[in-house]
Structure formats: C-alpha cells, structure tokens
Write an enzyme that holds these catalytic residues in place. Structure first.
Site, PDB file in Angstrom:
ATOM      1  N   SER A 243      -2.090  -4.963   1.610  1.00 51.73           N
ATOM      2  CA  SER A 243      -0.885  -4.131   1.668  1.00 51.73           C
ATOM      3  C   SER A 243       0.331  -4.718   0.961  1.00 51.73           C
ATOM      4  O   SER A 243       1.270  -3.992   0.641  1.00 51.73           O
ATOM      5  CB  SER A 243      -0.515  -3.828   3.125  1.00 51.73           C
ATOM      6  OG  SER A 243      -0.037  -4.986   3.774  1.00 51.73           O
TER       7      SER A 243
ATOM      8  N   LYS B  19       5.540  -7.237   5.957  1.00 54.73           N
ATOM      9  CA  LYS B  19       6.027  -6.140   5.118  1.00 54.73           C
ATOM     10  C   LYS B  19       7.399  -6.507   4.557  1.00 54.73           C
ATOM     11  O   LYS B  19       8.043  -7.440   5.018  1.00 54.73           O
ATOM     12  CB  LYS B  19       6.160  -4.834   5.914  1.00 54.73           C
ATOM     13  CG  LYS B  19       4.928  -4.387   6.666  1.00 54.73           C
ATOM     14  CD  LYS B  19       3.814  -3.904   5.768  1.00 54.73           C
ATOM     15  CE  LYS B  19       2.583  -3.494   6.566  1.00 54.73           C
ATOM     16  NZ  LYS B  19       1.425  -3.250   5.702  1.00 54.73           N
TER      17      LYS B  19
END
Length: 198
Positions: free
Chosen positions: A21, A89
């Site tokens: 990701s 993230k």
C-alpha cells in the site's frame, strides 16, 4: 532491559511494511524505525508517514504478524523485533481540513491542489469522488499506492468515517534500516507547503 523498554515506549520502535500500500516509498518487508519524540506535543503534520494502531477492522488477521518464538517475543517487548498489528500511511489531512477528490485526478486540501510525486500511479484516483471534513483530533490517511491501499477512503462507511484518531498514532516513520541497499532517512516532500501557507 529497562532502558530498552523505555526507548521503545518513548523514543523508537521497529516495524515492518506488511503490504504494497505504500509503494514505491515503502516496499513489502522493509524494516523501519519509527520515532515518537516529534509527537510528544501531538504535532502531526500533513505529509508525515505515520504508523498507527488498527482503528478496528482495517487489518485482516493474517496481516497482524506476531512473534513466533520466545526469542522474537522478547525482542518485540524491547522494540527490536518488528511489531505487527499496525498500519502505515501518509497523512493527507489533519483536524479542520477539507479533503476533496479529485480535481483532474488530483486531491485538494482546503482548496489547494496537491502535486504528489511519491505516488505509484497518479491516475489511480481519477474516477473517485468524495469530500470529507476532518474532525478535530483526527487524521485522513492514504497510501502512496492509491490503487492498492485500504486507507481512509475504503473505510468511509465505518463508524469513524475512515478518520484515524491522533491518539492511535504510534509515531512517525524515521529511517529505513533494511534492506541495507535502501537504508536511509525517510524525508517528507514539499507537497503540502502550499496548504501550510509556505
């Protein structure tokens, strides 16, 4: 042992990258150190890459790697074995921000269009449409691999609306320690300078 636990609790902790990701910035199984000093005052900034506890249902059971033996378990307690059960993230918005997707494929924060050179595929969000107002004390986070990241966007239907509490943040990605060929400090791009008024 006591000093190691103090360091893990207040200063540094080891983590690994469990998924694709955050590519190309972070690759699967990269080992990183997360520093916690920057957030003692809670000053999380747009563009920071943060490690945070699973807000609930973001991770599948197989994504929460655990120590598999006594040695690893001991090392995990003192911060030397990469800990699982967390996500990593990039912070796109902080409390009070309005995030809109997408203006000609680009995100805007508070009306400012973002140029994001760190993305794996800039066109991954071109067909998405959303607008969110980030609540005070919360963050809007997204992966750099927008086409393969279960981030705030994917959890807008959850009770928290995809927003991550600042209290769940463990720290900021600081340095990559493995593999040696890619080792080095993790730098924040100047993408958010326009939003910050610089």
């Amino acid at each position: 042992m006591v000093m190691a636990i103090v360091v893990k609790t207040f200063f540094l902790q080891a983590f690994y990258i469990p998924s694709e990701s955050m590519e190309p910035t972070m690759l699967v199984d990269d080992k990183i150190l997360v520093q916690k000093v920057s957030y003692w005052g809670g000053d999380i900034k747009r563009g920071d890459i943060v490690v945070f506890d699973d807000p609930g249902g973001w991770l599948a059971p197989e994504d929460s790697r655990k120590a598999s033996n006594v040695v690893q378990s001991s090392m995990e307690k003192i911060g030397l074995f990469p800990t699982g059960g967390h996500l990593i993230k990039r912070v796109i918005g902080v409390g009070g921000d309005t995030i809109r997707c997408c203006s000609e494929g680009k995100l805007t924060v508070n009306g400012k269009e973002l140029d994001e050179p760190y993305l794996l595929d800039e066109s991954a969000t071109k067909d998405q449409t959303f607008e969110v107002k980030v609540r005070k004390g919360y963050l809007w986070v997204m992966g750099d691999n927008r086409g393969n990241s279960s981030d705030s966007r994917a959890h807008q239907g959850d009770p928290g609306g995809g927003q991550v509490s600042e209290k769940s943040v463990v720290g900021k990605a600081w340095v990559r320690v493995w593999p040696f060929g890619r080792a080095g400090f993790i730098h924040k791009p100047d993408t958010f300078e326009a939003v910050n008024g610089k």
